[in-house]
Design an enzyme around this catalytic site. Structure first.
Site, PDB file in Angstrom:
ATOM      1  N   LYS A 100       0.841  -1.205   0.000  1.00 60.04           N
ATOM      2  CA  LYS A 100       0.000   0.000   0.000  1.00 60.04           C
ATOM      3  C   LYS A 100       0.878   1.258   0.000  1.00 60.04           C
ATOM      4  O   LYS A 100       2.096   1.171   0.227  1.00 60.04           O
ATOM      5  CB  LYS A 100      -0.915  -0.057   1.234  1.00 60.04           C
ATOM      6  CG  LYS A 100      -1.922  -1.228   1.188  1.00 60.04           C
ATOM      7  CD  LYS A 100      -2.777  -1.266   2.453  1.00 60.04           C
ATOM      8  CE  LYS A 100      -3.865  -2.331   2.382  1.00 60.04           C
ATOM      9  NZ  LYS A 100      -4.718  -2.360   3.601  1.00 60.04           N
ATOM     10  N   TYR A 118     -12.225  -4.166  -3.421  1.00 62.13           N
ATOM     11  CA  TYR A 118     -12.740  -4.591  -2.122  1.00 62.13           C
ATOM     12  C   TYR A 118     -14.141  -5.184  -2.205  1.00 62.13           C
ATOM     13  O   TYR A 118     -14.565  -5.886  -1.290  1.00 62.13           O
ATOM     14  CB  TYR A 118     -12.675  -3.444  -1.115  1.00 62.13           C
ATOM     15  CG  TYR A 118     -11.260  -3.272  -0.574  1.00 62.13           C
ATOM     16  CD1 TYR A 118     -10.709  -4.219   0.294  1.00 62.13           C
ATOM     17  CD2 TYR A 118     -10.464  -2.203  -0.962  1.00 62.13           C
ATOM     18  CE1 TYR A 118      -9.416  -4.103   0.771  1.00 62.13           C
ATOM     19  CE2 TYR A 118      -9.155  -2.063  -0.489  1.00 62.13           C
ATOM     20  CZ  TYR A 118      -8.648  -3.014   0.370  1.00 62.13           C
ATOM     21  OH  TYR A 118      -7.363  -2.906   0.838  1.00 62.13           O
ATOM     22  N   ARG A 166      -0.938 -14.709   4.111  1.00 61.02           N
ATOM     23  CA  ARG A 166      -1.724 -14.086   5.193  1.00 61.02           C
ATOM     24  C   ARG A 166      -0.997 -14.241   6.531  1.00 61.02           C
ATOM     25  O   ARG A 166      -0.969 -13.332   7.344  1.00 61.02           O
ATOM     26  CB  ARG A 166      -3.112 -14.726   5.310  1.00 61.02           C
ATOM     27  CG  ARG A 166      -4.113 -14.296   4.288  1.00 61.02           C
ATOM     28  CD  ARG A 166      -4.465 -12.832   4.322  1.00 61.02           C
ATOM     29  NE  ARG A 166      -5.353 -12.429   5.379  1.00 61.02           N
ATOM     30  CZ  ARG A 166      -6.103 -11.323   5.354  1.00 61.02           C
ATOM     31  NH1 ARG A 166      -6.075 -10.507   4.303  1.00 61.02           N
ATOM     32  NH2 ARG A 166      -6.872 -10.998   6.364  1.00 61.02           N
ATOM     33  N   THR A 226      -5.375  -7.697  10.411  1.00 57.35           N
ATOM     34  CA  THR A 226      -5.687  -6.345   9.928  1.00 57.35           C
ATOM     35  C   THR A 226      -5.100  -5.235  10.812  1.00 57.35           C
ATOM     36  O   THR A 226      -4.570  -4.245  10.308  1.00 57.35           O
ATOM     37  CB  THR A 226      -7.221  -6.174   9.858  1.00 57.35           C
ATOM     38  OG1 THR A 226      -7.758  -7.233   9.056  1.00 57.35           O
ATOM     39  CG2 THR A 226      -7.607  -4.840   9.244  1.00 57.35           C
ATOM     40  N   ARG A 268       2.831  -6.747   9.395  1.00 55.78           N
ATOM     41  CA  ARG A 268       2.019  -5.700  10.021  1.00 55.78           C
ATOM     42  C   ARG A 268       2.354  -5.535  11.501  1.00 55.78           C
ATOM     43  O   ARG A 268       2.167  -4.462  12.073  1.00 55.78           O
ATOM     44  CB  ARG A 268       0.532  -6.026   9.835  1.00 55.78           C
ATOM     45  CG  ARG A 268       0.047  -5.820   8.395  1.00 55.78           C
ATOM     46  CD  ARG A 268      -1.298  -6.486   8.182  1.00 55.78           C
ATOM     47  NE  ARG A 268      -1.979  -6.087   6.970  1.00 55.78           N
ATOM     48  CZ  ARG A 268      -3.156  -6.576   6.593  1.00 55.78           C
ATOM     49  NH1 ARG A 268      -3.774  -7.479   7.346  1.00 55.78           N
ATOM     50  NH2 ARG A 268      -3.723  -6.180   5.472  1.00 55.78           N
ATOM     51  N   ASN A 303      -1.750  -0.390   7.274  1.00 57.84           N
ATOM     52  CA  ASN A 303      -1.141  -1.673   7.625  1.00 57.84           C
ATOM     53  C   ASN A 303      -0.243  -2.221   6.519  1.00 57.84           C
ATOM     54  O   ASN A 303       0.003  -3.419   6.439  1.00 57.84           O
ATOM     55  CB  ASN A 303      -2.219  -2.685   8.056  1.00 57.84           C
ATOM     56  CG  ASN A 303      -3.330  -2.812   7.028  1.00 57.84           C
ATOM     57  OD1 ASN A 303      -3.176  -2.377   5.888  1.00 57.84           O
ATOM     58  ND2 ASN A 303      -4.437  -3.418   7.412  1.00 57.84           N
ATOM     59  N   HIS A 328      -1.832  -5.212   1.372  1.00 55.70           N
ATOM     60  CA  HIS A 328      -3.053  -5.986   1.169  1.00 55.70           C
ATOM     61  C   HIS A 328      -2.634  -7.402   0.781  1.00 55.70           C
ATOM     62  O   HIS A 328      -1.743  -7.574  -0.045  1.00 55.70           O
ATOM     63  CB  HIS A 328      -3.919  -5.420   0.038  1.00 55.70           C
ATOM     64  CG  HIS A 328      -4.936  -6.426  -0.436  1.00 55.70           C
ATOM     65  ND1 HIS A 328      -6.072  -6.697   0.290  1.00 55.70           N
ATOM     66  CD2 HIS A 328      -4.937  -7.284  -1.483  1.00 55.70           C
ATOM     67  CE1 HIS A 328      -6.745  -7.666  -0.327  1.00 55.70           C
ATOM     68  NE2 HIS A 328      -6.080  -8.042  -1.403  1.00 55.70           N
ATOM     69  N   GLU A 367      -9.107 -11.435  -7.710  1.00 57.26           N
ATOM     70  CA  GLU A 367      -8.265 -10.276  -7.389  1.00 57.26           C
ATOM     71  C   GLU A 367      -7.093 -10.161  -8.367  1.00 57.26           C
ATOM     72  O   GLU A 367      -6.743  -9.065  -8.800  1.00 57.26           O
ATOM     73  CB  GLU A 367      -7.740 -10.382  -5.952  1.00 57.26           C
ATOM     74  CG  GLU A 367      -8.831 -10.187  -4.923  1.00 57.26           C
ATOM     75  CD  GLU A 367      -8.299  -9.886  -3.533  1.00 57.26           C
ATOM     76  OE1 GLU A 367      -7.057  -9.835  -3.333  1.00 57.26           O
ATOM     77  OE2 GLU A 367      -9.127  -9.719  -2.617  1.00 57.26           O
TER      78      GLU A 367
HETATM   79  P1  GDP Z   1      -7.430  -7.219   5.582  1.00 58.03           P
HETATM   80  O1  GDP Z   1      -7.930  -8.346   4.729  1.00 58.03           O
HETATM   81  O2  GDP Z   1      -6.689  -7.681   6.815  1.00 58.03           O
HETATM   82  O3  GDP Z   1      -6.635  -6.167   4.826  1.00 58.03           O
HETATM   83  O4  GDP Z   1      -8.719  -6.448   6.154  1.00 58.03           O
HETATM   84  P2  GDP Z   1     -10.161  -6.167   5.504  1.00 58.03           P
HETATM   85  O5  GDP Z   1     -10.307  -6.816   4.156  1.00 58.03           O
HETATM   86  O6  GDP Z   1     -11.182  -6.468   6.556  1.00 58.03           O
HETATM   87  O7  GDP Z   1     -10.142  -4.575   5.335  1.00 58.03           O
HETATM   88  C1  GDP Z   1      -9.447  -3.965   4.277  1.00 58.03           C
HETATM   89  C2  GDP Z   1      -8.652  -2.772   4.795  1.00 58.03           C
HETATM   90  O8  GDP Z   1      -9.545  -1.787   5.327  1.00 58.03           O
HETATM   91  C3  GDP Z   1      -7.703  -3.071   5.951  1.00 58.03           C
HETATM   92  O9  GDP Z   1      -6.462  -3.590   5.520  1.00 58.03           O
HETATM   93  C4  GDP Z   1      -7.571  -1.715   6.603  1.00 58.03           C
HETATM   94  O10 GDP Z   1      -6.652  -0.876   5.900  1.00 58.03           O
HETATM   95  C5  GDP Z   1      -8.959  -1.133   6.447  1.00 58.03           C
HETATM   96  N1  GDP Z   1      -9.839  -1.418   7.577  1.00 58.03           N
HETATM   97  C6  GDP Z   1     -10.473  -2.602   7.830  1.00 58.03           C
HETATM   98  N2  GDP Z   1     -11.228  -2.539   8.926  1.00 58.03           N
HETATM   99  C7  GDP Z   1     -11.091  -1.272   9.409  1.00 58.03           C
HETATM  100  C8  GDP Z   1     -11.673  -0.573  10.539  1.00 58.03           C
HETATM  101  O11 GDP Z   1     -12.449  -1.099  11.333  1.00 58.03           O
HETATM  102  N3  GDP Z   1     -11.309   0.729  10.714  1.00 58.03           N
HETATM  103  C9  GDP Z   1     -10.481   1.364   9.865  1.00 58.03           C
HETATM  104  N4  GDP Z   1     -10.183   2.647  10.124  1.00 58.03           N
HETATM  105  N5  GDP Z   1      -9.909   0.748   8.786  1.00 58.03           N
HETATM  106  C10 GDP Z   1     -10.208  -0.555   8.561  1.00 58.03           C
HETATM  107 MG    MG Z   2      -9.344  -8.415   3.152  1.00 57.99          MG
END
Ligand code: GDP
Ligand code: MG
Length: 204
Positions: free
Chosen positions: A17, A57, A122, A128, A139, A159, A162, A173
């Site tokens: 990112k 997403y 992962r 996350t 992370r 973080n 992705h 994806e």
């Molecule tokens: P990942 O698969 O671990 O990247 O997480 P997700 O697919 O659930 O969310 C995508 C991205 O959205 C994450 O990597 C974070 O950058 C952001 N994000 C997810 N959940 C939250 C949240 O509750 N609050 C905020 N501020 N950002 C979030």
């Molecule tokens: Mg995700």
């Protein structure tokens, strides 16, 4: 008869990112995936558009619900109040923040191939939230953001990376970020040791 693809052929998408690129961590992040034995089969730098980020997403129709529910559970587990009781409301806000975050500068998109690539990546990437994820993950080791801080400041969690969540998502994806001719099929010598069944090529 259906032929099951060998686990070593699994592919996954990783995107460094904008904060990862700005922190000069591209090389470090690549080396984490390289050293476990995965093979890089595609890579490019680009500045995503907001449309590309939203499509990315929402490729998984369940992402909005799952991500909102994950946030609610995380707050409850810590004895905190979630930002909303409605998972879809939470994710709508996250998506707005994500589009700003992911388009704020160049990213580096890559495809990694190898046994159980999705789960291995992962695991190395971590959860996350950098604050609560394990030491030893990307992370966990290179950044210090949290749900509390990012929600207070009204932005996405920074973080660094992705990584595709499930094997079912990875093909979609990869197709979203790469065309077929950007993926290269080739062999690396260490695959002989990682995957050869009898290891019978070592002695002269
Ligand atoms: P990942 O698969 O671990 O990247 O997480 P997700 O697919 O659930 O969310 C995508 C991205 O959205 C994450 O990597 C974070 O950058 C952001 N994000 C997810 N959940 C939250 C949240 O509750 N609050 C905020 N501020 N950002 C979030
Ligand atoms: Mg995700």
């Amino acid at each position: 008869m259906t032929t099951k693809t060998h686990p070593r052929k699994e592919r996954t998408l990783v995107i460094v990112k904008p904060d990862g690129v700005q922190r000069s961590l591209v090389g470090e992040i690549i080396s984490r995936y390289e050293r476990v034995g995965l093979k890089l089969v595609a890579m490019k730098m680009l500045v995503p558009t907001k449309e590309m980020v939203e499509q990315h997403y929402t490729l998984d129709p369940e992402w909005r619900r799952i991500t909102g529910e994950k946030r609610i559970k995380n707050a409850r587990d810590k004895g905190q109040k979630p930002p909303s009781e409605d998972p879809l409301e939470i994710t709508a806000a996250i998506l707005v923040h994500l589009k700003n975050y992911m388009t704020s500068g160049p990213v580096v998109a890559m495809v990694w191939e190898g046994a159980h690539a999705v789960s291995i990546v992962r695991k190395i990437t971590g959860g996350t939230e950098p604050l609560s994820t394990d030491v030893g993950t990307i992370r966990g080791d290179y950044v210090l953001d949290s749900y509390t801080m990012s929600d207070t400041d009204g932005r996405a969690i920074r973080n660094l990376v992705h990584a595709t969540g499930t094997p079912a998502e990875s093909e979609k994806e990869i197709k979203h970020w790469f065309s077929e001719n950007e993926l290269t099929n080739y062999t690396i010598v260490q695959e002989k040791i990682l995957y050869d069944v009898n290891l019978d090529g070592i002695f002269e």
